[in-house]
Scaffold this motif. Sequence first.
Motif, PDB file in Angstrom:
ATOM      1  N   ASP A  30       0.837  -1.207   0.000  1.00  0.00           N
ATOM      2  CA  ASP A  30       0.000   0.000   0.000  1.00  0.00           C
ATOM      3  C   ASP A  30       0.871   1.255   0.000  1.00  0.00           C
ATOM      4  O   ASP A  30       0.593   2.231  -0.713  1.00  0.00           O
ATOM      5  N   TYR A  31       1.929   1.221   0.805  1.00  0.00           N
ATOM      6  CA  TYR A  31       2.856   2.358   0.874  1.00  0.00           C
ATOM      7  C   TYR A  31       3.534   2.583  -0.474  1.00  0.00           C
ATOM      8  O   TYR A  31       3.652   3.725  -0.951  1.00  0.00           O
ATOM      9  N   LYS A  33       2.497   1.682  -3.487  1.00  0.00           N
ATOM     10  CA  LYS A  33       1.529   2.174  -4.468  1.00  0.00           C
ATOM     11  C   LYS A  33       1.240   3.654  -4.272  1.00  0.00           C
ATOM     12  O   LYS A  33       1.143   4.425  -5.237  1.00  0.00           O
ATOM     13  N   GLU A  34       1.109   4.061  -3.019  1.00  0.00           N
ATOM     14  CA  GLU A  34       0.821   5.464  -2.724  1.00  0.00           C
ATOM     15  C   GLU A  34       1.984   6.364  -3.135  1.00  0.00           C
ATOM     16  O   GLU A  34       1.782   7.472  -3.647  1.00  0.00           O
ATOM     17  N   LYS A  35       3.194   5.856  -2.954  1.00  0.00           N
ATOM     18  CA  LYS A  35       4.377   6.676  -3.216  1.00  0.00           C
ATOM     19  C   LYS A  35       4.810   6.655  -4.684  1.00  0.00           C
ATOM     20  O   LYS A  35       5.254   7.675  -5.225  1.00  0.00           O
ATOM     21  N   GLU A  38       0.557   2.572  -9.051  1.00  0.00           N
ATOM     22  CA  GLU A  38       0.185   1.166  -9.132  1.00  0.00           C
ATOM     23  C   GLU A  38       0.690   0.476 -10.394  1.00  0.00           C
ATOM     24  O   GLU A  38       0.505  -0.731 -10.556  1.00  0.00           O
TER      25      GLU A  38
END
Length: 227
Positions: A30-31, A33-35, A38
């Motif tokens: 999740d980290y 993908k956020e940074k 995707e």
Amino acid sequence: MKKVIFTALMSLFLCTTIDAQILRTDELEDYAKEKYGEKWVDAAENLGQQLQLDKNNGITYVQIIPAEGKTKDELYVLLNYWFTATFNDANSVIKLNDKELGTIIAQGYVADIAQHAGGTNSYNVNIRPVIKCDIKDGRVRVTYTIPFYSVNVAVGGGWIGALGGTIPTRSDENWTLDTCFPFVKKDSHKKTSSKALVMAHAYSNVVMDKIEECIKNGLTGNEDDNW
């Protein structure tokens, strides 16, 4: 019966064992993908323009963290506390802990950072990063190295094998980064290598942040003389 054995074996391969003191694999994804987004291939290609392989064909990150007012001994106690709490199982272990030298080296383990189910085989990618802290009065140098990807291969575990009822066998491989995308363009596991790089890079950020937080505020936030 074959199907049950196959399912059990694949469950073993896909078991997540990242140390909870740092970040679970799903949280790391999740980290990342956020940074970085995707689209793993695009993200890996962008990172590949910023990163260079070291002389051993791994990736090494170095960060010097200032610790004004803290002595070498004080910093050693803080970091020894953090390393002991974090790298404390069969997969994540402390390799060197030398107070006089001011050096702590540990090998971490992050399982299942990328997977690929091919026609014949399936692949599960893990990393075993080496984290080294060199400690002096007022500063710490952190060196984080990814020497290779550690890959569990289920031979015969791809979709063709599953359709044919094949019982897969396990084979372990190390993929050196100079054979993986984006450091080479032709990679039969391009998507898998891309996600592995982005996840490994994201983990380096998390480790550096955790160590900096420990240096500045302690492991629990109450390591001071007011007791």
